[in-house]
Enzyme design. Structure first.
Site, PDB file in Angstrom:
ATOM      1  N   HIS A  72     -44.582 -52.786   5.574  1.00 44.69           N
ATOM      2  CA  HIS A  72     -45.036 -54.171   5.615  1.00 44.69           C
ATOM      3  C   HIS A  72     -46.547 -54.236   5.426  1.00 44.69           C
ATOM      4  CE1 HIS A  72     -41.370 -56.043   7.914  1.00 44.69           C
ATOM      5  NE2 HIS A  72     -41.027 -55.339   6.838  1.00 44.69           N
ATOM      6  N   TYR A 201     -44.082 -64.042  14.080  1.00 46.21           N
ATOM      7  CA  TYR A 201     -44.323 -64.379  15.477  1.00 46.21           C
ATOM      8  C   TYR A 201     -44.564 -65.882  15.556  1.00 46.21           C
ATOM      9  CZ  TYR A 201     -45.282 -59.372  16.302  1.00 46.21           C
ATOM     10  OH  TYR A 201     -45.201 -58.002  16.381  1.00 46.21           O
ATOM     11  N   TYR A 385     -53.444 -54.363  15.020  1.00 49.70           N
ATOM     12  CA  TYR A 385     -52.011 -54.382  14.782  1.00 49.70           C
ATOM     13  C   TYR A 385     -51.553 -53.127  14.028  1.00 49.70           C
ATOM     14  CZ  TYR A 385     -47.374 -56.381  14.066  1.00 49.70           C
ATOM     15  OH  TYR A 385     -46.007 -56.596  14.094  1.00 49.70           O
TER      16      TYR A 385
END
Length: 390
Positions: A72, A201, A385
């Protein structure tokens, strides 16, 4: 029985440490109180940082990950009815995350250990650690009713939050930090294609939601629920209806219903035990720290602990240096606390906290607005992240 390193726990942390040590020629034995079938059936998250992917390659267990893992380049954040994208790859100079379930990581590590012929002792009962503050620690246990003892140079406690390793350290020698959140995640696993090609999210007035996946054909969805909620109160139909309410229209429309193959509620907490060493016992992974799953750091933090512990053990056994072992706890905790901060921040940013007043709710909204109006803010989120460097 004699070995150099006794590893308590056959989860990903223990198995990865065993694999790395075995490849370095360092003898090790893994002791696990559950059965092999139970270990292989545990369903957990699976968003892997770049560093963990590289570490699995170094361990020689990334062939299937390379074929089946979903790389991703970005991640979606939804609020105010709109979907926003954080371009992880562009904001971090090319780093990404890979979706590959923890169950798959465990299967690959088990297969690799079996191929090397290294011992893993499953269904061990009454496991106890002895003389951990001496130069000759021991592990006693029973298998099939037979009492056994394993003598070693070092013990690696990789047996999770509820395991025996941390409890073997005197309370006076540990300082524990904890935050328990007033909600949990109700998760549902379904064999249907994901609603989006990247994780989404969602912050919503009804509560947090997450659209995730385990593969191109298997989806994992979550909704925030009260801390005392019972999974039996939620039918599949009720879950999907609530999930859609919390998503932007285009994402909600792409959610494909199906019968759940697993449904559970995970409580959220932040926890750190310091130090991560006592004598010849070294803690790693959930035995030493827990993060809320919002930042996808739990499995990745375990991997970074193993990176540091493996380096220290190599120095100890191959270079006859104590420097790595002496510095392990401080080195690991420096990264642990940064990941704790990020997971705490993500949790505060995206969830609905029942105790927050009107001012605090507006501050939460302002934080979300600022994130997508500032390239620097998005870059900071992306850097964390994808994972801070080891």
């Amino acid at each position: 029985m004699l070995t150099q390193v006794a590893i308590i726990g056959a989860g990903p942390a223990g198995l990865l440490l065993g694999q790395l040590l075995s490849r370095a020629g360092i003898d090790n034995v893994i002791i696990e109180h559950r059965s092999l079938d139970h270990v292989l059936s545990r369903i957990r998250a699976g968003v892997l940082e770049q560093g963990m992917v590289d570490l699995l390659r170094e361990a020689g267990v990334a062939d299937r990950l390379g074929r089946e893992g979903l790389v991703h380049d970005g991640v979606g954040l939804a609020f105010g009815g709109a979907l926003h994208r954080v371009d992880l790859k562009a904001l971090t100079g090319g780093n990404t995350v890979t979706v590959y379930g923890q169950t798959e990581v465990t299967q690959d590590l088990v297969a690799a250990r079996e191929a090397l012929g290294r011992p893993t002792l499953y269904e061990a009962e009454d496991v106890a650690l002895h003389d951990i503050d001496s130069e000759c620690p021991r592990v006693t246990f029973r298998i099939g009713g037979e009492a056994r003892e394993l003598r070693c140079d070092v013990i690696a406690g990789c047996d999770g939050f509820h395991g025996i390793s941390r409890r073997a350290i005197p309370e006076s020698a540990l300082t524990c930090f904890e935050r328990v959140y007033p909600f949990g995640w109700l998760g549902l696993l379904v064999d249907r294609p994901p609603a989006a090609h990247e994780l989404v999210y969602a912050h919503h007035e009804r509560g947090f939601a997450l659209c995730s996946m385990r593969s191109a054909e298997r989806s994992r969805y979550y909704v925030q629920v009260p801390q005392d909620e019972r999974v039996e109160a939620w039918s599949d139909e009720a879950f999907f209806a609530e999930l859609r309410r919390r998503l932007p229209a285009e994402v909600a429309a792409a959610v494909v219903d199906g019968p759940s193959i697993e449904k559970s509620i995970a409580p959220l907490r932040s926890f750190v035990a310091e130090p991560m060493r006592f004598g010849r016992l070294f803690l790693a992974g959930d035995a030493a720290h827990i993060v809320p799953p919002t930042g996808a750091k739990g499995l990745n933090l375990a991997a970074s602990d193993i990176r540091y512990l493996h380096d220290a053990l190599r120095e100890h056994f191959l270079d006859h240096s104590q420097a790595g072992l002496n510095g392990y706890s401080a080195r690991a905790l420096a990264r642990v606390w940064k990941a704790e901060r990020f997971s705490w921040w993500m949790t505060g940013l995206l969830h609905r906290f029942p105790e927050r007043n009107a001012f605090e709710q507006r501050m939460q909204q302002a934080e979300l607005d600022y994130l997508f109006s500032s390239q620097a803010a998005m870059a900071a989120m992306a850097e964390n992240y994808v994972g801070l460097p080891y």
